[in-house]
Design a protein around this motif. Sequence first.
Motif, mmCIF file in Angstrom:
data_model
loop_
_atom_site.group_PDB
_atom_site.id
_atom_site.type_symbol
_atom_site.label_atom_id
_atom_site.label_comp_id
_atom_site.label_asym_id
_atom_site.label_seq_id
_atom_site.Cartn_x
_atom_site.Cartn_y
_atom_site.Cartn_z
ATOM 1 N N PHE A 105 0.859 -1.199 0.000
ATOM 2 C CA PHE A 105 0.000 0.000 0.000
ATOM 3 C C PHE A 105 0.888 1.239 0.000
ATOM 4 N N PRO A 106 0.588 2.222 -0.866
ATOM 5 C CA PRO A 106 1.471 3.386 -0.957
ATOM 6 C C PRO A 106 1.335 4.299 0.262
ATOM 7 N N THR A 107 2.157 4.093 1.249
ATOM 8 C CA THR A 107 2.089 4.967 2.413
ATOM 9 C C THR A 107 3.395 4.891 3.197
ATOM 10 N N ARG A 108 3.648 5.924 4.001
ATOM 11 C CA ARG A 108 4.870 5.950 4.801
ATOM 12 C C ARG A 108 4.573 5.449 6.212
ATOM 13 N N GLN A 151 9.006 4.061 3.223
ATOM 14 C CA GLN A 151 7.889 3.391 2.589
ATOM 15 C C GLN A 151 7.600 2.090 3.360
ATOM 16 N N ILE A 152 6.348 1.767 3.676
ATOM 17 C CA ILE A 152 6.109 0.580 4.499
ATOM 18 C C ILE A 152 6.507 -0.710 3.778
ATOM 19 N N LEU B 37 -7.197 2.097 -4.329
ATOM 20 C CA LEU B 37 -6.511 1.763 -3.082
ATOM 21 C C LEU B 37 -7.255 0.652 -2.329
ATOM 22 N N LYS B 39 -8.711 -1.696 -3.821
ATOM 23 C CA LYS B 39 -8.596 -2.842 -4.727
ATOM 24 C C LYS B 39 -9.961 -3.323 -5.207
ATOM 25 N N PHE B 176 -6.714 0.733 3.736
ATOM 26 C CA PHE B 176 -5.439 0.176 4.192
ATOM 27 C C PHE B 176 -5.639 -1.005 5.132
ATOM 28 N N ARG B 227 -0.034 6.696 -9.523
ATOM 29 C CA ARG B 227 0.786 5.748 -8.760
ATOM 30 C C ARG B 227 2.238 5.730 -9.247
ATOM 31 N N THR B 230 4.231 8.649 -7.202
ATOM 32 C CA THR B 230 4.301 8.804 -5.755
ATOM 33 C C THR B 230 4.144 7.479 -5.026
ATOM 34 N N GLU B 231 4.630 7.457 -3.794
ATOM 35 C CA GLU B 231 4.502 6.286 -2.923
ATOM 36 C C GLU B 231 3.585 6.616 -1.754
ATOM 37 N N ARG B 232 2.799 7.691 -1.876
ATOM 38 C CA ARG B 232 1.946 8.086 -0.758
ATOM 39 C C ARG B 232 0.501 8.154 -1.189
ATOM 40 N N ALA B 233 -0.368 7.549 -0.374
ATOM 41 C CA ALA B 233 -1.772 7.435 -0.747
ATOM 42 C C ALA B 233 -2.419 8.806 -0.955
ATOM 43 N N VAL B 236 -1.500 10.007 -4.282
ATOM 44 C CA VAL B 236 -2.175 9.255 -5.351
ATOM 45 C C VAL B 236 -3.538 9.892 -5.606
#
Lengths: 267, 401
Positions: A105-108, A151-152, B37, B39, B176, B227, B230-233, B236
Amino acid sequence: MLELATADGRVPADDARKDSPLAVRGLTVSYGEKPAVFSVDMTVPKGSMTAIIGPNGAGKSTMLKAVLGIVKPLSGQVEVFGCPLADQRARIAYVPQRASVDWDFPTRVIDVVLMGLYREVGLLGRLRGAHVDRARSCLDRVGMAAFADRQIGQLSGGQQQRVFLARALAQDADLYLLDEPFAGVDAATEKAIIAVLKSLKSEGKTVVAVHHDLATVRDYFDHVFLINVRRIAEGPVDEAFTAETLQEAYGGRLASTQVDQLSAVLA
Amino acid sequence: MLADALLLQLGYNATLVAIGATLLGVAAGMTGAFLYLRKRALVSDAISHSTLPGVGLAFIVMVALGGDGRALPGLLLGSALSAWAGLLCLGWLVRRTRLAEDAAIGAVLSVFFGVGIVLLTVIQTMSAGKQAGLENFLLGSTAGMLRTDAIVIAVGGLAILAAIFVLRRPMLEVAFDPEYAAARGVNVDRVDLAMMGLVMAVTVVGLKVVGLILIVALLIIPSVTARFWTERADRVILIGGLVGGLAGYAGAALSAAEPKVPTGPIIVLMAFVLFLLSLMLAPGRGVLAALIRHLRFQQRVHLRQGLLALAQAQPIYEVRTRRLLRRAGLARADGVATEAGRARAARALRDEKRWEIVRTDPAHEAAAEFYDGLTDIDTVLTSDQIAEIDARIGAPKGVPA
């Protein structure tokens, strides 16, 4: 022996229940038509560290999920600090199993911990610097401060578990429910987690954890709850964690090596 | 003409339509990001196809009541009701039967769409139906759009954005970690339903502009594009909105210049162009960046191999290795090492010998994991550790420290 929720003498006195951070009465949960947890009573003493122990498929995790309302029980009551669950949610922190989320999942890391503060911030409130500071100090408490902006997906299993614990710490709750916090983590992480849990206990908080490693029960916990669909035993480790109760809970499923290990521990 | 279109020089109506399409695009991109996110991207396909029977039925009912069958609010209401019915069917199939969600989506999507097409055919045979133009709801058309239609779309887009702002945290939490969210008292089913409600709203508002067949593209492509960057929701979601908005704006503006082409496909193609650019050019996750990373890695391997060959006075046959050494000023054209090349080569060989010790000594097990034939040992071990290893190899000969 069929255990009835109302059986007198076995159910602790009412004031003990009222005082308990988590009291369960007659809880039955079923997936399909096979009960995973059947008519179980449990009273967790305030300020204790309680291990929920039992073989695979004994309903340990299901117990926690039903207590938290994640799965709907067929019957039974749950009282948290003597009140219905809905009024006391803010005082409970839950640490789910690591494998229950997608770590791509894209989150830190810091964002995950901040999720622990969402209830407090509310729907429209702003996350402020003070919130971020608090999240960072929780990460610091589990030894992950340097990983806040990571990044997780880049974390190891043990580090993932620590992040989940930090998210629970951010809630500043009074009752902590953990599902297999030591499963598949490295030795250093196990040490770090148990240190945090013990410090929570020393602050007067209550910790309940599903635990699978029988060898460490005595070192880590002061209270046990043995379950195999039905309640097997409950009480202080010295009284309830015995060869007899384990035999009853695990039946033939305890491998002979485990039995040897245990007799060493119990001796 | 093209420039006029993009700069909104084609008149008041076209400008209004472009603004509406932009807001719709932002709303679709952001809503789609939550769906992505969570899915559950494909659910949007079932929802959008389920709108068609509602469009047909609403037209028939409005004509039967003696009104104008083409009134947009009525058609949108009908489409929303039938999308809701589709959603309920989907939920029921997944909960009460053994069908997995993907199979249930296929079933709901095709049955509702089939019913819708039958209804449109029936309408064609009605006297009021000849000029209905309901088929425009399939692929979208802004040609001849009324001013009020454009305002309905713009207001709808704004309302969706407001709802996203209010619901962003529960939706993110549920996407998440639904179990944790449930433990905190979030009603996961209700949040999921709200998310589906947003998708439905985007579909309904977008019917006239994008059409029901392609709205799924405007929901999904922007977040997939985002996506890459970036690596942050949260980003996104924001970048998804930006991409959707850009696609909506450019698509509507170009469509105003070329009214015969349906608007939906143009908008989707605009989104696709942004996707393609991101796929190629995004740093980190893009194809080009991956290619460059691979080439750099290959160069490092070649250089290292070349240096080790030089150090051991072995001939270098690989043309690429020789070229790299020459360019780095480490070897001459005939493959003989320069002064600098000899020094670097000796150092590489010394590193290799140190690594050999590290990899055979159990005490250095953790450090040995980093061995890949390329990493300099002084980035892994401290200087006192290296000194201890050097003592075992024997003093290095002729190597500048």
